[in-house]
Design an enzyme around this catalytic site. Structure first.
Site, short mmCIF file in Angstrom:
data_model
loop_
_atom_site.label_atom_id
_atom_site.label_comp_id
_atom_site.label_asym_id
_atom_site.label_seq_id
_atom_site.Cartn_x
_atom_site.Cartn_y
_atom_site.Cartn_z
N LYS A 125 0.87 -1.19 0.00
CA LYS A 125 0.00 0.00 0.00
C LYS A 125 0.89 1.22 0.00
CE LYS A 125 -4.49 0.61 0.20
NZ LYS A 125 -5.58 -0.27 -0.23
N ASP A 165 -7.06 4.10 -4.64
CA ASP A 165 -7.74 3.93 -3.35
C ASP A 165 -8.39 5.30 -3.07
OD1 ASP A 165 -7.77 1.83 -0.92
OD2 ASP A 165 -7.59 3.82 -0.03
P1 NDP Z 1 -13.13 7.43 -2.97
O1 NDP Z 1 -12.12 8.46 -2.67
O2 NDP Z 1 -13.56 7.18 -4.36
O3 NDP Z 1 -14.46 7.70 -2.12
C1 NDP Z 1 -14.50 7.80 -0.73
C2 NDP Z 1 -15.90 8.24 -0.35
O4 NDP Z 1 -16.06 8.20 1.07
C3 NDP Z 1 -16.20 9.69 -0.77
O5 NDP Z 1 -17.53 9.76 -1.24
C4 NDP Z 1 -16.05 10.47 0.54
O6 NDP Z 1 -16.81 11.65 0.58
C5 NDP Z 1 -16.61 9.45 1.49
N1 NDP Z 1 -16.27 9.68 2.89
C6 NDP Z 1 -15.09 9.96 3.45
N2 NDP Z 1 -15.18 10.04 4.76
C7 NDP Z 1 -16.48 9.80 5.06
C8 NDP Z 1 -17.24 9.71 6.28
N3 NDP Z 1 -16.66 9.89 7.45
N4 NDP Z 1 -18.55 9.38 6.17
C9 NDP Z 1 -19.13 9.17 4.99
N5 NDP Z 1 -18.48 9.25 3.81
C10 NDP Z 1 -17.18 9.56 3.86
O7 NDP Z 1 -12.57 6.08 -2.31
P2 NDP Z 1 -12.95 4.58 -2.65
O8 NDP Z 1 -14.40 4.46 -2.90
O9 NDP Z 1 -12.00 4.07 -3.65
O10 NDP Z 1 -12.58 3.87 -1.27
C11 NDP Z 1 -13.49 3.78 -0.18
C12 NDP Z 1 -13.05 2.68 0.75
O11 NDP Z 1 -13.00 1.44 0.04
C13 NDP Z 1 -11.65 2.85 1.36
O12 NDP Z 1 -11.64 2.27 2.65
C14 NDP Z 1 -10.77 2.01 0.42
O13 NDP Z 1 -9.58 1.60 1.07
C15 NDP Z 1 -11.71 0.85 0.16
N6 NDP Z 1 -11.44 0.05 -1.04
C16 NDP Z 1 -11.32 0.65 -2.27
C17 NDP Z 1 -11.11 -0.13 -3.38
C18 NDP Z 1 -11.07 0.45 -4.75
O14 NDP Z 1 -10.99 -0.32 -5.71
N7 NDP Z 1 -11.14 1.75 -4.94
C19 NDP Z 1 -10.93 -1.58 -3.28
C20 NDP Z 1 -11.15 -2.10 -1.96
C21 NDP Z 1 -11.37 -1.30 -0.89
P3 NDP Z 1 -16.34 12.96 -0.20
O15 NDP Z 1 -16.54 12.65 -1.65
O16 NDP Z 1 -17.26 14.00 0.33
O17 NDP Z 1 -14.91 13.15 0.17
O1 2IT Z 2 -7.99 -1.81 -0.88
C1 2IT Z 2 -7.90 -2.29 -2.04
O2 2IT Z 2 -8.06 -3.50 -2.26
C2 2IT Z 2 -7.63 -1.38 -3.16
N1 2IT Z 2 -7.53 -0.18 -2.94
C3 2IT Z 2 -7.45 -1.93 -4.54
C4 2IT Z 2 -6.03 -2.36 -4.75
C5 2IT Z 2 -5.69 -2.79 -6.15
O3 2IT Z 2 -4.50 -3.06 -6.35
O4 2IT Z 2 -6.55 -2.87 -7.02
#
Ligand code: NDP
Ligand code: 2IT
Length: 445
Positions: A125, A165
């Site tokens: 990461k 992420d």
């Molecule tokens: P993004 O940056 O695309 O989105 C994050 C979202 O969470 C935004 O809408 C943000 O709001 C919102 N947010 C942040 N803090 C809060 C809070 N306290 N309450 C409610 N909403 C909140 O990130 P991702 O969707 O990519 O990632 C989200 C989670 O999923 C993380 O934990 C990440 O590690 C995990 N993840 C992501 C993967 C991926 O493929 N992207 C894969 C696996 C896990 P705002 O837009 O207003 O900032």
């Molecule tokens: O938390 C996660 O699994 C991710 N942010 C995706 C990682 C990846 O390599 O696709």
């Protein structure tokens, strides 16, 4: 004192200020107790001592110039956690809360998650405390380019393959890949995943985490004779994961009644029009508050944490770590929740998880339920190696199969150790066994 307790005691002594890392390590090692007990050879081989220590951590300075001509400096990090089963693989996070504790917890979780996908990927990461939110497009590009000036030397399709992420999506990956290509003088498509389709990205990667989460939920509900159709679902986070989870939930016949972002939550008991919300969030300029202002059919509450008070059948925390605490878990249970599946990494606090387990709620930890994103990253790596593209249907069919396999391997591991449908125990054991086997095979290194 058991072997696991000794390791936890050492970790707390050596890393007292790393709250998130200690939380993740405690959750993982505690869940592994039954399998560690059955494998006394691991202690002799110092397996857990090795597992909890990242293989390598790189910290660096990221200087850049803002639009006003001022010099700004951020911290950059890369945590190469474990390469026993493949090259380091995981997302890059750009958020002011990023520090070593957060990236170490994410790296450790990622190691087990990647193992669960059954694809050959180790865990890593990286990221920065840079906040893309209040920055111009040009500032984001300059930051990504400066970040890459150091990161590029650590990347390689057989060594380190980052993706997105929080705060890092296709736009940032594009800027970073562009700079990587200039610095290396080589088009190594396989050094990043989550790329745009025109330069080697996989179809289905943007949707993969959210869609995968719904496939996992479907399987977990089916064990109890239930289905997604007709369920009332609430989703925190309206980013890459949350929006695509909502989209899939609707296409499976569920009603998404509430969604949140950092500005607050929107609520409509008759269902939110996810296709109308999506453009507000995908442009990364407007918020749910803006959507609510333009759509009086939804209620808006300017505190995202209050969303867990809404009665629902299913809750999908898809925002960030520790966003769902014990009081929120109790509120969900009072509201009749039957399943909680984590789209985010470690969104539920240990006390919230305890509460779900005590109340026999289906609880799927992120390392299993959100593994669809990295799984399709693995498929993107395969396509890049073969220099070809699969259709979106092919990719999503493989994703669905991988999520079914992950679900079933968690379930069988939990059952084998006498823990029924406990996905926390099952995911940790199933993920760890493969890593442990590879670490035993490679000897002490
Ligand atoms: P993004 O940056 O695309 O989105 C994050 C979202 O969470 C935004 O809408 C943000 O709001 C919102 N947010 C942040 N803090 C809060 C809070 N306290 N309450 C409610 N909403 C909140 O990130 P991702 O969707 O990519 O990632 C989200 C989670 O999923 C993380 O934990 C990440 O590690 C995990 N993840 C992501 C993967 C991926 O493929 N992207 C894969 C696996 C896990 P705002 O837009 O207003 O900032
Ligand atoms: O938390 C996660 O699994 C991710 N942010 C995706 C990682 C990846 O390599 O696709």
């Amino acid at each position: 004192m058991t072997y696991v307790q000794k390791i936890l005691e050492k970790l707390h002594r050596e890393n007292p200020h790393e709250a998130e890392f200690l939380q993740a390590a405690t959750g993982i090692l505690t869940a592994l107790e039954p399998v560690v007990e059955r494998n006394p050879q691991w202690e002799e081989a110092g397996l857990l001592e090795r597992f909890v220590e990242p293989e390598r951590i790189i910290c660096f300075r990221v200087p850049w110039v803002d639009d006003a001509g001022r010099v700004q400096v951020n911290k950059g990090y890369l945590v190469q956690f474990n390469s026993a089963i493949g090259p380091y693989k995981g997302g890059l996070r750009f958020h002011p809360s990023v520090n070593l504790s957060v990236l170490k917890f994410l790296g450790m979780e990622q190691t087990l998650k990647n193992s669960l996908t059954s694809l050959p990927m180790g865990g890593g990461k990286g990221g920065s405390d840079f906040d893309p939110k209040d920055k111009s497009e040009a500032e984001i590009m300059r930051f990504c380019q400066s970040f890459m000036c150091e990161l590029y030397r650590h990347l390689g399709e057989n060594s380190e393959v980052p993706a997105g992420d929080i705060g890092v999506g296709a736009r940032e990956i594009g800027y970073m890949f562009g700079m990587y290509k200039r610095l290396k003088g080589s088009f190594d498509a396989g050094v990043f995943t989550g790329k745009g389709y025109s330069y080697g990205g996989s179809l289905g990667r943007p949707e993969a985490t959210g869609y995968g989460l719904l496939f996992f939920l479907r399987e977990a509900l089916a064990v109890r004779g239930e289905s997604v159709r007709g369920k009332k679902i609430i989703i925190s986070g309206a980013g890459n994961v949350g929006i695509h989870a909502a989209e899939k939930a609707v296409s499976m016949g569920a009603t998404v009644i509430a969604m949140s972002d950092s500005t607050g939550y929107i609520y409509n008991p008759n269902g939110i029009e996810v296709d109308k919300v999506k453009p507000y969030k995908m442009n990364r300029k407007t918020s749910l508050a803006d959507y609510a202002a333009a759509n009086p059919s939804v209620q808006f509450v300017p505190d995202p944490r209050q969303m867990w008070q809404i009665p629902c059948d299913v809750a999908l925390p898809c925002a960030t770590q520790n966003e769902l605490d014990e009081a929120s878990a109790e509120a969900l249970i009072r509201g009749g929740v039957m399943a909680v599946c984590e789209g985010a990494n470690m969104p539920s606090t240990p006390k919230a998880i305890e509460c779900f387990r005590r109340n026999k709620i289906i609880f799927a930890p992120g390392k299993a339920a959100n593994a669809g994103g990295v799984a399709v990253s693995g498929l993107e790596m395969s396509q890049n190696s073969q220099r070809l593209h699969w259709t979106k249907e092919e990719v999503l069919a493989k994703l669905e199969q991988i999520m079914i396999t992950i679900h079933n391997s968690c379930l069988s591991a939990a059952e084998e150790y006498g823990y029924g449908q406990d996905y926390v125990i099952g995911a940790n054991i199933a993920g760890f066994l493969k890593v442990a086997d590879a670490m035993m095979a490679e000897g002490v290194c």
